[in-house]
Design an enzyme around this catalytic site. Structure first.
Site, PDB file in Angstrom:
ATOM      1  N   HIS A  78      -2.803 -23.814 -14.821  1.00 32.27           N
ATOM      2  CA  HIS A  78      -3.229 -22.597 -14.133  1.00 32.27           C
ATOM      3  C   HIS A  78      -2.103 -22.204 -13.171  1.00 32.27           C
ATOM      4  CE1 HIS A  78      -5.744 -19.503 -12.818  1.00 32.27           C
ATOM      5  NE2 HIS A  78      -6.787 -20.159 -12.339  1.00 32.27           N
ATOM      6  N   ASP A 107     -11.994 -28.493  -6.428  1.00 36.54           N
ATOM      7  CA  ASP A 107     -12.366 -27.523  -7.460  1.00 36.54           C
ATOM      8  C   ASP A 107     -13.738 -27.931  -7.985  1.00 36.54           C
ATOM      9  OD1 ASP A 107     -12.319 -25.489  -9.325  1.00 36.54           O
ATOM     10  OD2 ASP A 107     -10.752 -26.362 -10.570  1.00 36.54           O
ATOM     11  N   ARG A 134      -3.863 -14.431  -4.997  1.00 36.40           N
ATOM     12  CA  ARG A 134      -3.734 -14.359  -6.457  1.00 36.40           C
ATOM     13  C   ARG A 134      -3.118 -13.027  -6.855  1.00 36.40           C
ATOM     14  NH1 ARG A 134      -6.889 -16.928  -9.864  1.00 36.40           N
ATOM     15  NH2 ARG A 134      -5.239 -16.371 -11.318  1.00 36.40           N
TER      16      ARG A 134
END
Length: 320
Positions: A140, A235, A304
């Site tokens: 990722h 996470d 992001r």
């Protein structure tokens, strides 16, 4: 050092040098400041992607990745097109290679968020346009860039800082963090049960990278390894596609929940909490931590967008 990433794909940060990663982070911070200035009336909105098109291929659901790519590309005048696996022949009636060839003729770039890393690699090979990995089972990379930007915003220089990941050590976020930390000289510790430790191949690659950057990379099941951490990251315990393993994950990972007691074990009041989201409050993290003053999860979410815009600008526009 002059850095040019024009025409490059971003499939894994293993393909990028420390200097190239730092270039993307510097550009991202610049873009964030630029957007803030424009929103406050102090700068103009640029249209650097005008005339360009972006195919957004999604096998997995998404909030932050989809919104980040669409807003980053659209605000700059580009045209993003969302395509789910139900919308096109993504390896179904038509081969993946043929789909890639067609998309490469129609789009300036492709984003892929799905299961197999191999799918992203095939798209890049056959489309002949930049392909961005928005998440696969293995990596990722755009999330890891946003994570490092968030640490930079909090600490300035991040080389020599200690980042601890507590949770499933095999997942794509933990793996990408190990890669980027080993390249940038950030000390990285994975705290995870024996059954969920990252594979030896990746650990070997990152160990070799760390020997050059000065990073200390460690993997342990001992929760006391959070001592001295500048940031604690977690996470979800059950990744997309592994819902049938929820009971086992809860059993294995419950001792690794990030709560206030764990945050306090670092011995540093300035320790921050990180999470890539979405979060299951009460499982991998308690509500008082992720919603508390040490949390930077919402900054990560915003970053992001800025890091993704940086990647696309660097790979699609020669003169930024």
């Amino acid at each position: 050092m002059s850095v040019s990433l024009f025409g490059r794909s971003l499939l894994t940060l293993l393909d990028y040098s420390p200097e190239e990663i730092q270039y993307l982070l510097d550009l991202s911070c610049k873009l964030k400041a630029e957007e803030k200035s424009a929103n406050n009336g102090g700068g103009k909105i640029l249209r650097r992607f005008e005339g360009l098109t972006l195919a957004l291929l999604f096998e997995k659901r998404s909030t932050r990745t989809r919104c980040a790519f669409e807003t980053a590309f659209g605000e700059e005048g580009g045209h993003p097109v969302f395509l789910s696996a139900a919308d096109i022949q993504l390896g179904a009636k038509e081969s993946l290679e043929d789909t890639a060839r067609v998309l490469g003729r129609m789009f300036s770039a492709i984003q892929f968020r799905g299961f197999k890393q191999e799918t992203a690699e095939i798209l890049a090979e056959y489309s002949k346009v930049p392909v961005y990995n928005g998440l696969t089972d293995l990596y990722h990379p755009t999330q890891a860039l946003a994570d490092m930007q968030t640490m930079i915003e909090n600490f300035g220089e991040i080389k020599g800082r200690k980042l601890v990941f507590a949770g499933d050590g095999r997942n794509n976020v933990a793996r990408s963090l190990m890669v980027i930390c080993s390249k940038l000289g950030v000390h990285f510790t994975v705290i995870t049960p024996q059954e969920l430790m990252p594979d030896d191949v990746l650990r070997g690659k990152c160990g070799a990278l760390a020997s050059k950057s000065g990073a200390i990379i460690s993997v342990t099941s001992d929760i006391s390894a959070v001592e001295g951490a500048d940031a604690i990251y977690t996470d979800v315990w059950v990744s997309m596609g592994e819902e049938d393993k929820k009971e086992e994950r809860l059993r294995l990972l419950s001792p690794y929940q990030v709560n206030q007691a764990l945050m306090d074990k670092t011995g540093k009041k300035e320790t921050i909490f990180l999470h890539c989201l979405p979060a299951v409050k009460g499982e991998e993290v308690t509500a008082n931590v992720i919603d508390g003053p040490q949390s930077r999860a919402w900054d990560q979410a915003e970053n992001r967008k800025h890091t993704i815009k940086a990647v696309m600008l660097a790979t699609l526009i020669k003169d930024k």
